[in-house]
Design an enzyme around this catalytic site. Sequence first.
Site, short mmCIF file in Angstrom:
data_model
loop_
_atom_site.label_atom_id
_atom_site.label_comp_id
_atom_site.label_asym_id
_atom_site.label_seq_id
_atom_site.Cartn_x
_atom_site.Cartn_y
_atom_site.Cartn_z
N TYR A 108 0.87 -1.17 0.00
CA TYR A 108 0.00 0.00 0.00
C TYR A 108 0.91 1.23 0.00
O TYR A 108 2.05 1.15 -0.44
CB TYR A 108 -0.90 -0.14 1.25
CG TYR A 108 -1.99 0.85 1.43
CD1 TYR A 108 -2.84 1.21 0.37
CD2 TYR A 108 -2.22 1.43 2.67
CE1 TYR A 108 -3.86 2.11 0.57
CE2 TYR A 108 -3.24 2.33 2.88
CZ TYR A 108 -4.06 2.67 1.82
OH TYR A 108 -5.07 3.56 2.03
N ARG A 161 -7.38 10.49 -9.78
CA ARG A 161 -6.59 11.14 -8.71
C ARG A 161 -6.00 10.05 -7.84
O ARG A 161 -6.52 9.75 -6.78
CB ARG A 161 -7.48 12.10 -7.92
CG ARG A 161 -6.72 13.12 -7.12
CD ARG A 161 -6.98 12.97 -5.64
NE ARG A 161 -6.53 11.68 -5.15
CZ ARG A 161 -6.91 11.13 -4.01
NH1 ARG A 161 -7.79 11.71 -3.25
NH2 ARG A 161 -6.46 9.95 -3.61
N LYS A 179 -5.91 -2.17 -1.84
CA LYS A 179 -6.91 -1.97 -0.77
C LYS A 179 -7.63 -3.28 -0.45
O LYS A 179 -7.93 -3.56 0.71
CB LYS A 179 -7.91 -0.89 -1.19
CG LYS A 179 -7.24 0.49 -1.22
CD LYS A 179 -8.00 1.52 -0.45
CE LYS A 179 -7.10 2.67 -0.09
NZ LYS A 179 -7.78 3.87 0.36
N GLU A 250 -12.97 4.85 -5.11
CA GLU A 250 -11.57 5.03 -4.73
C GLU A 250 -10.81 5.90 -5.73
O GLU A 250 -10.79 5.59 -6.92
CB GLU A 250 -10.94 3.62 -4.70
CG GLU A 250 -9.56 3.56 -4.17
CD GLU A 250 -9.48 3.95 -2.70
OE1 GLU A 250 -10.34 3.53 -1.92
OE2 GLU A 250 -8.56 4.70 -2.36
N ASP A 251 -10.23 6.97 -5.25
CA ASP A 251 -9.33 7.81 -6.06
C ASP A 251 -9.97 8.33 -7.35
O ASP A 251 -9.34 8.31 -8.43
CB ASP A 251 -8.01 7.07 -6.32
CG ASP A 251 -7.11 7.09 -5.07
OD1 ASP A 251 -7.55 7.65 -4.04
OD2 ASP A 251 -5.99 6.56 -5.12
N ASP A 273 -13.80 6.19 0.15
CA ASP A 273 -12.77 6.13 1.18
C ASP A 273 -11.98 7.43 1.29
O ASP A 273 -11.56 7.81 2.37
CB ASP A 273 -11.82 4.96 0.88
CG ASP A 273 -10.89 4.71 2.04
OD1 ASP A 273 -11.39 4.67 3.17
OD2 ASP A 273 -9.68 4.60 1.82
N ASP A 274 -11.80 8.11 0.17
CA ASP A 274 -11.00 9.34 0.21
C ASP A 274 -11.73 10.44 0.97
O ASP A 274 -11.11 11.29 1.59
CB ASP A 274 -10.70 9.82 -1.22
CG ASP A 274 -10.10 8.70 -2.02
OD1 ASP A 274 -9.03 8.22 -1.64
OD2 ASP A 274 -10.72 8.26 -3.00
N ASN A 415 -0.27 11.73 0.41
CA ASN A 415 0.45 10.51 0.02
C ASN A 415 0.94 10.62 -1.42
O ASN A 415 0.33 11.34 -2.20
CB ASN A 415 -0.50 9.29 0.10
CG ASN A 415 -0.86 8.97 1.53
OD1 ASN A 415 -0.07 9.09 2.42
ND2 ASN A 415 -2.12 8.57 1.73
P1 NAD Z 1 -8.43 16.54 -4.16
O1 NAD Z 1 -7.87 16.61 -5.54
O2 NAD Z 1 -9.87 16.32 -3.96
O3 NAD Z 1 -8.05 17.90 -3.38
C1 NAD Z 1 -6.79 18.51 -3.43
C2 NAD Z 1 -6.95 19.91 -2.88
O4 NAD Z 1 -5.65 20.49 -2.77
C3 NAD Z 1 -7.77 20.84 -3.77
O5 NAD Z 1 -8.64 21.61 -2.99
C4 NAD Z 1 -6.71 21.75 -4.38
O6 NAD Z 1 -7.21 23.06 -4.65
C5 NAD Z 1 -5.70 21.81 -3.26
N1 NAD Z 1 -4.41 22.24 -3.72
C6 NAD Z 1 -3.73 21.82 -4.82
N2 NAD Z 1 -2.58 22.53 -4.91
C7 NAD Z 1 -2.55 23.36 -3.87
C8 NAD Z 1 -1.63 24.33 -3.42
N3 NAD Z 1 -0.49 24.55 -4.08
N4 NAD Z 1 -1.92 25.03 -2.31
C9 NAD Z 1 -3.06 24.80 -1.65
N5 NAD Z 1 -3.95 23.90 -2.00
C10 NAD Z 1 -3.69 23.18 -3.10
O7 NAD Z 1 -7.59 15.44 -3.42
P2 NAD Z 1 -7.93 14.74 -2.03
O8 NAD Z 1 -8.68 13.50 -2.25
O9 NAD Z 1 -8.49 15.74 -1.10
O10 NAD Z 1 -6.46 14.30 -1.57
C11 NAD Z 1 -5.48 15.27 -1.27
C12 NAD Z 1 -4.26 14.59 -0.69
O11 NAD Z 1 -4.63 13.93 0.50
C13 NAD Z 1 -3.63 13.53 -1.59
O12 NAD Z 1 -2.24 13.68 -1.57
C14 NAD Z 1 -3.98 12.23 -0.94
O13 NAD Z 1 -2.96 11.29 -1.07
C15 NAD Z 1 -4.10 12.64 0.50
N6 NAD Z 1 -4.98 11.70 1.21
C16 NAD Z 1 -4.45 11.05 2.28
C17 NAD Z 1 -5.20 10.11 2.94
C18 NAD Z 1 -4.62 9.41 4.12
O14 NAD Z 1 -4.90 8.29 4.40
N7 NAD Z 1 -3.81 10.02 4.86
C19 NAD Z 1 -6.47 9.82 2.51
C20 NAD Z 1 -7.01 10.52 1.41
C21 NAD Z 1 -6.23 11.47 0.78
#
Ligand code: NAD
Length: 558
Positions: A108, A161, A179, A250-251, A273-274, A415
């Site tokens: 993962y 994504r 997953k 997912e994603d 999940d996201d 991530n």
């Molecule tokens: P998403 O595409 O829905 O959202 C990304 C957000 O980041 C958007 O609002 C975008 O405007 C913003 N963004 C992009 N560039 C930016 C910048 N330079 N400054 C400020 N904001 C900026 O994606 P998501 O599903 O919300 O996921 C975002 C991140 O969170 C990913 O890297 C993902 O890996 C991580 N995530 C981690 C977990 C975990 O288990 N820890 C779970 C889900 C998502």
Amino acid sequence: MCSLPFDSGLSAVGGPLWPRGTALLTNSLLNKGTAFSERERDALGLTGLLPPRVFTMEEQVTRVLANVRRKDNALEKYIFLTTLQNRNETLFYRLMQDHAEEMIPIIYTPTVGQACLEYGAIFRRPRGLFISIDDRGRIAEILRHWPMTDVRMIVVTDGERILGLGDLGALGMGIPVGKLALYTACAGLHPAYGLPITLDVGTDNAALREDPSYLGLPQPRVRGDAYDEFIAEFIEAVQAVFPRALLQWEDFGNTNAFRLLNDNRAKLCSFNDDIQGTAAVAVAGLLGALREIGGCLADHRLLFLGAGEAGTGIADLFVAAATSEGMPAEEARARCWFVDSEGLVVQNRPGRKLAHHKLPYAHVHAPLRTLAEAVEAVKPTMLIGVSGQPATFTPAILRRMAELNKRPVIFALSNPTSQAECTAEAAYRETEGRVLFASGSPFAPVTLNGRTYTPGQGNNVYIFPGVGFGALACGAKEITDAMFLAAARRLAELVTPADLAVGRIYPALTRIREVSLELAIAVVAEARKAGLATIELPADPRAELIARRFEAVYRDYV
Ligand code: NAD
């Protein structure tokens, strides 16, 4: 939905359905490799097809573990493990269970991110179903190509994504595969119940389209009505072919993720999940942090970097948690602030119209461009990175959080590791070790002034296996936000004083089976309370759930 566990229909060994000889050795669910006993070898036509010495499972585990460790990079380890999974699932899951902390980061995040990027190059044997936009009109027929007829858990992506890596199109398949492996390793879902699916509607990643080895459709993403019709047909087909299945979105990119979840969650038992899993793990982290610093959610102001699925999902669940503690929802929302790619999310922000999911958090404030300015204006107690943008929590921002708070709470959740908003080392260093820190992908322990801190991994792996297993076990008609909140609360309760003493606000990953079971029990209780459980379980379902778990042990076939 129906109760677990899995009945392979093959219990009558030697019956007409039972594979023998090479067919048995190539059946990954039944194969035991060198652990087939002499009696089994004789009875099942295996003699001569295997080297003569019979090994125990423990000996096999020792051997494969040594082989994994011998590989000198993470991608090679990933390839080795997926090959083992394709050959002998029982041994694969034994290894995953016994060495969860070491194996989960390979199967993962973070390694799965690299595996997806290189999926074309490392592709050996397909796992899961690829359904392309060109398959419209025959999706049900394609689902029926899957060899298992009783699928209970589908993890589906359209690859738009993938982690924080962006649009990887059909290469995103590594995520649903990974997953589902975690559903089995962490919660005990029988591996035969899982179905990974990639919906290929093209990719807007031009470099991939031009790459001659790209495995998916080399065309721009299909959007609009054609996309929606494709998804509608997919959902109908899932309901017709696998009526007992729970589906995990997912994603998906956030233009589709919120819509797909909201439009379908009532008609198809599903969750994203996201949005929801991330929300639960992050809220559990906040609750875990409160156990260390005292007080309640109402004492806090949250500033998010990133206002997408993860960020607004976390805020929504924070609001649900705070309201359940007696705070009016309006006030709870007012405590959540967002910075996205265009600055602080505020009402009447010039430029592009705010997306629907951001509106509840668009407060009245002058527009601000940078995160540093937002930190000054909001004075957050908690800073949460979900932007996919590395190094955005600069040393100056981390230091400012430490000036503003005795115990700042800082989560860098993006991530894989390369995308994290800051490293664990920077977070501890710049806050003189006062931070309560968690990251999405694992970081090694950090030693500062003679004290060692073990950062917690705020990763959904703590949530979705238990939630899914609980929902399936009780035949939940729907997966509600209250179930995720129940899971988050239970997860925070499972953090021990010993965890907190080393700075960890999540239980150790080594306890993941126990954690998933406890969360499943909490989900069953919540489903019953809401009248959503359709399968009767004993008043205390613990023993029943344990009995329904897949155990990675070999069965005697003869
Ligand atoms: P998403 O595409 O829905 O959202 C990304 C957000 O980041 C958007 O609002 C975008 O405007 C913003 N963004 C992009 N560039 C930016 C910048 N330079 N400054 C400020 N904001 C900026 O994606 P998501 O599903 O919300 O996921 C975002 C991140 O969170 C990913 O890297 C993902 O890996 C991580 N995530 C981690 C977990 C975990 O288990 N820890 C779970 C889900 C998502």
